[in-house]
Design a protein around this motif. Structure first.
Motif, PDB file in Angstrom:
ATOM      1  N   ASN A   4       0.810  -1.217   0.000  1.00 55.74           N
ATOM      2  CA  ASN A   4       0.000   0.000   0.000  1.00 55.74           C
ATOM      3  C   ASN A   4       0.842   1.265   0.000  1.00 55.74           C
ATOM      4  OD1 ASN A   4      -2.518  -1.232   0.069  1.00 55.74           O
ATOM      5  ND2 ASN A   4      -2.638  -1.226   2.311  1.00 55.74           N
ATOM      6  N   LEU A   5       0.241   2.307  -0.553  1.00 60.17           N
ATOM      7  CA  LEU A   5       0.744   3.653  -0.298  1.00 60.17           C
ATOM      8  C   LEU A   5       0.309   4.003   1.118  1.00 60.17           C
ATOM      9  CD1 LEU A   5       2.020   6.334  -1.540  1.00 60.17           C
ATOM     10  CD2 LEU A   5      -0.351   7.070  -1.805  1.00 60.17           C
ATOM     11  N   VAL A   8       0.937  10.148   1.985  1.00 63.89           N
ATOM     12  CA  VAL A   8       1.582  11.247   1.267  1.00 63.89           C
ATOM     13  C   VAL A   8       1.860  12.307   2.320  1.00 63.89           C
ATOM     14  CG1 VAL A   8       1.315  13.038  -0.494  1.00 63.89           C
ATOM     15  CG2 VAL A   8       0.276  10.779  -0.852  1.00 63.89           C
ATOM     16  N   LEU A  26     -12.550  20.657   2.815  1.00 67.42           N
ATOM     17  CA  LEU A  26     -12.593  19.381   2.093  1.00 67.42           C
ATOM     18  C   LEU A  26     -13.370  18.309   2.851  1.00 67.42           C
ATOM     19  CD1 LEU A  26      -8.969  19.143   0.609  1.00 67.42           C
ATOM     20  CD2 LEU A  26     -11.051  19.962  -0.505  1.00 67.42           C
ATOM     21  N   GLY A  27     -13.716  18.577   4.106  1.00 66.97           N
ATOM     22  CA  GLY A  27     -14.556  17.640   4.841  1.00 66.97           C
ATOM     23  C   GLY A  27     -13.870  16.329   5.189  1.00 66.97           C
ATOM     24  N   ALA A  28     -12.550  16.362   5.352  1.00 64.26           N
ATOM     25  CA  ALA A  28     -11.810  15.140   5.677  1.00 64.26           C
ATOM     26  C   ALA A  28     -11.739  14.946   7.189  1.00 64.26           C
ATOM     27  CB  ALA A  28     -10.404  15.214   5.090  1.00 64.26           C
ATOM     28  N   LEU A  48      -8.000   9.446   4.987  1.00 64.81           N
ATOM     29  CA  LEU A  48      -8.885   9.227   3.841  1.00 64.81           C
ATOM     30  C   LEU A  48      -9.329   7.761   3.892  1.00 64.81           C
ATOM     31  CD1 LEU A  48      -6.900  11.098   1.036  1.00 64.81           C
ATOM     32  CD2 LEU A  48      -8.594  11.996   2.638  1.00 64.81           C
ATOM     33  N   PRO A  49     -10.363   7.409   3.139  1.00 61.23           N
ATOM     34  CA  PRO A  49     -10.824   6.018   3.223  1.00 61.23           C
ATOM     35  C   PRO A  49      -9.740   5.002   2.864  1.00 61.23           C
ATOM     36  CG  PRO A  49     -12.460   7.375   2.111  1.00 61.23           C
ATOM     37  CD  PRO A  49     -11.250   8.243   2.295  1.00 61.23           C
ATOM     38  N   ASN A  50      -8.833   5.341   1.950  1.00 67.50           N
ATOM     39  CA  ASN A  50      -7.868   4.329   1.477  1.00 67.50           C
ATOM     40  C   ASN A  50      -6.423   4.587   1.858  1.00 67.50           C
ATOM     41  OD1 ASN A  50      -7.680   6.541  -0.296  1.00 67.50           O
ATOM     42  ND2 ASN A  50      -7.093   5.262  -2.025  1.00 67.50           N
ATOM     43  N   THR A  51      -6.109   5.769   2.408  1.00 62.48           N
ATOM     44  CA  THR A  51      -4.725   6.060   2.781  1.00 62.48           C
ATOM     45  C   THR A  51      -4.725   7.275   3.701  1.00 62.48           C
ATOM     46  OG1 THR A  51      -2.450   6.316   1.900  1.00 62.48           O
ATOM     47  CG2 THR A  51      -4.206   7.517   0.767  1.00 62.48           C
ATOM     48  N   ILE A  53      -3.007  11.308   4.572  1.00 64.58           N
ATOM     49  CA  ILE A  53      -2.180  12.470   4.273  1.00 64.58           C
ATOM     50  C   ILE A  53      -1.552  12.883   5.605  1.00 64.58           C
ATOM     51  CG2 ILE A  53      -2.136  14.844   3.410  1.00 64.58           C
ATOM     52  CD1 ILE A  53      -2.985  12.812   1.270  1.00 64.58           C
TER      53      ILE A  53
ATOM     54  N   MET B   1     -16.311  15.499   2.340  1.00 65.13           N
ATOM     55  CA  MET B   1     -16.462  15.766   0.911  1.00 65.13           C
ATOM     56  C   MET B   1     -15.481  14.932   0.088  1.00 65.13           C
ATOM     57  SD  MET B   1     -16.662  19.443  -0.974  1.00 65.13           S
ATOM     58  CE  MET B   1     -14.943  19.939  -1.110  1.00 65.13           C
ATOM     59  N   ILE B   2     -14.156  15.008   0.436  1.00 65.23           N
ATOM     60  CA  ILE B   2     -13.240  14.185  -0.356  1.00 65.23           C
ATOM     61  C   ILE B   2     -13.294  12.742   0.110  1.00 65.23           C
ATOM     62  CG2 ILE B   2     -11.649  15.966  -1.136  1.00 65.23           C
ATOM     63  CD1 ILE B   2      -9.689  15.067   1.063  1.00 65.23           C
ATOM     64  N   GLY B   3     -13.096  11.855  -0.877  1.00 67.42           N
ATOM     65  CA  GLY B   3     -13.084  10.432  -0.589  1.00 67.42           C
ATOM     66  C   GLY B   3     -11.678   9.889  -0.719  1.00 67.42           C
ATOM     67  N   ASN B   4     -11.528   8.854  -1.526  1.00 68.65           N
ATOM     68  CA  ASN B   4     -10.224   8.211  -1.701  1.00 68.65           C
ATOM     69  C   ASN B   4      -9.201   9.136  -2.351  1.00 68.65           C
ATOM     70  OD1 ASN B   4     -10.928   5.713  -0.655  1.00 68.65           O
ATOM     71  ND2 ASN B   4     -11.498   4.862  -2.656  1.00 68.65           N
ATOM     72  N   LEU B  48      -1.185  -0.019  -7.055  1.00 74.17           N
ATOM     73  CA  LEU B  48      -0.895  -0.482  -5.699  1.00 74.17           C
ATOM     74  C   LEU B  48      -2.194  -1.071  -5.138  1.00 74.17           C
ATOM     75  CD1 LEU B  48       1.256   2.494  -4.370  1.00 74.17           C
ATOM     76  CD2 LEU B  48       1.978   0.461  -5.620  1.00 74.17           C
ATOM     77  N   PRO B  49      -2.107  -1.818  -4.041  1.00 70.55           N
ATOM     78  CA  PRO B  49      -3.344  -2.420  -3.533  1.00 70.55           C
ATOM     79  C   PRO B  49      -4.417  -1.381  -3.177  1.00 70.55           C
ATOM     80  CG  PRO B  49      -1.424  -3.457  -2.527  1.00 70.55           C
ATOM     81  CD  PRO B  49      -0.907  -2.300  -3.318  1.00 70.55           C
ATOM     82  N   ASN B  50      -4.007  -0.194  -2.720  1.00 69.60           N
ATOM     83  CA  ASN B  50      -5.012   0.769  -2.238  1.00 69.60           C
ATOM     84  C   ASN B  50      -5.161   2.024  -3.084  1.00 69.60           C
ATOM     85  OD1 ASN B  50      -2.476   1.777  -1.450  1.00 69.60           O
ATOM     86  ND2 ASN B  50      -3.297   2.729   0.412  1.00 69.60           N
ATOM     87  N   THR B  51      -4.275   2.256  -4.043  1.00 68.64           N
ATOM     88  CA  THR B  51      -4.392   3.453  -4.868  1.00 68.64           C
ATOM     89  C   THR B  51      -3.509   3.274  -6.099  1.00 68.64           C
ATOM     90  OG1 THR B  51      -4.362   5.894  -4.831  1.00 68.64           O
ATOM     91  CG2 THR B  51      -2.564   4.757  -3.682  1.00 68.64           C
TER      92      THR B  51
END
Lengths: 134, 134
Positions: A4-5, A8, A26-28, A48-51, A53, B1-4, B48-51
């Motif tokens: 996985n990443l 970032v 951005l609502g994160a 984030l759902p997949n990684t 920041i 608001m932001i997702g993946n 990658l597996p997640n992105t």
């Protein structure tokens, strides 16, 4: 080899302003700042759902990201982190391919409490790459 | 608001060398190059597996990433892309917060065939952010 990443990492001149922008605009999901004095940074993790920041801000007088912010006063992407299962095997494969590992070449314990290494950006598309053993 | 995090885009001076490094040294799943003449780039997607990582190389005489490579001859991270469900709602929220949207402000169809917008890096921690409607 890489999985996985993991994250970032973005160096920012104003941690609260950047955190507020991700949270409010951005609502994160933004976590509280964490001081990491051993790494010379204060970190805000954004989930984030997949990684993740990671917002980085200098902590102390000898922060490894101060020079980056001097060159990039608005901030910018500092590095990306890939997960590996076996960091020593990964290191040896990379060195055999001609890539340089920063520092002593021995893994250190990173901000997540796991072994990490950094690769030389010139050997990786101009990108500072962190490897983290998971 | 932001997702993946949809992808991290890395501009590279030598697409085959960068693809080989990810494929052979890092052991990642690397797809064949795709010419995107409407966007002035050739893209290699790394799964990658997640992105995804997107390696970008200039295509044609008017590529939007040529200037970036002129400034960063070894390459570097060009932008990151966040997914949103409603790009017009996202745009309007961002503009209301004082962030600037690049170009006309109207979404274009991006390299994945979906509506995209780019935000001004000075308004986002020095980072070029793409929003993609998914």
């Amino acid at each position: 080899m890489i999985g996985n990443l993991n994250h970032v990492a973005i160096a920012v001149p104003d941690l609260e302003a950047a955190a507020a922008q991700y949270r409010d605009t951005l609502g994160a999901k933004v976590n509280p700042p964490q001081a990491e004095p051993d790494h010379g940074v204060t970190v805000v993790f954004i989930e984030l759902p997949n990684t993740k920041i990671e917002l980085l801000h200098p902590l102390g007088n000898d922060s490894p990201i101060q020079g980056f912010l001097d060159k990039n006063p608005s901030g910018g992407i500092h590095h990306i982190c890939y997960e590996v299962e076996d960091i020593l095997a990964a290191r040896d494969t990379l060195i055999a391919s001609g890539a340089r590992v920063l520092g002593t070449g021995e893994p250190k314990i990173g901000a997540h409490g796991k072994p990490v290494l950094f690769l030389h950006p010139k050997d990786f598309t101009g990108t500072l790459v962190e490897l983290e053993q998971v």
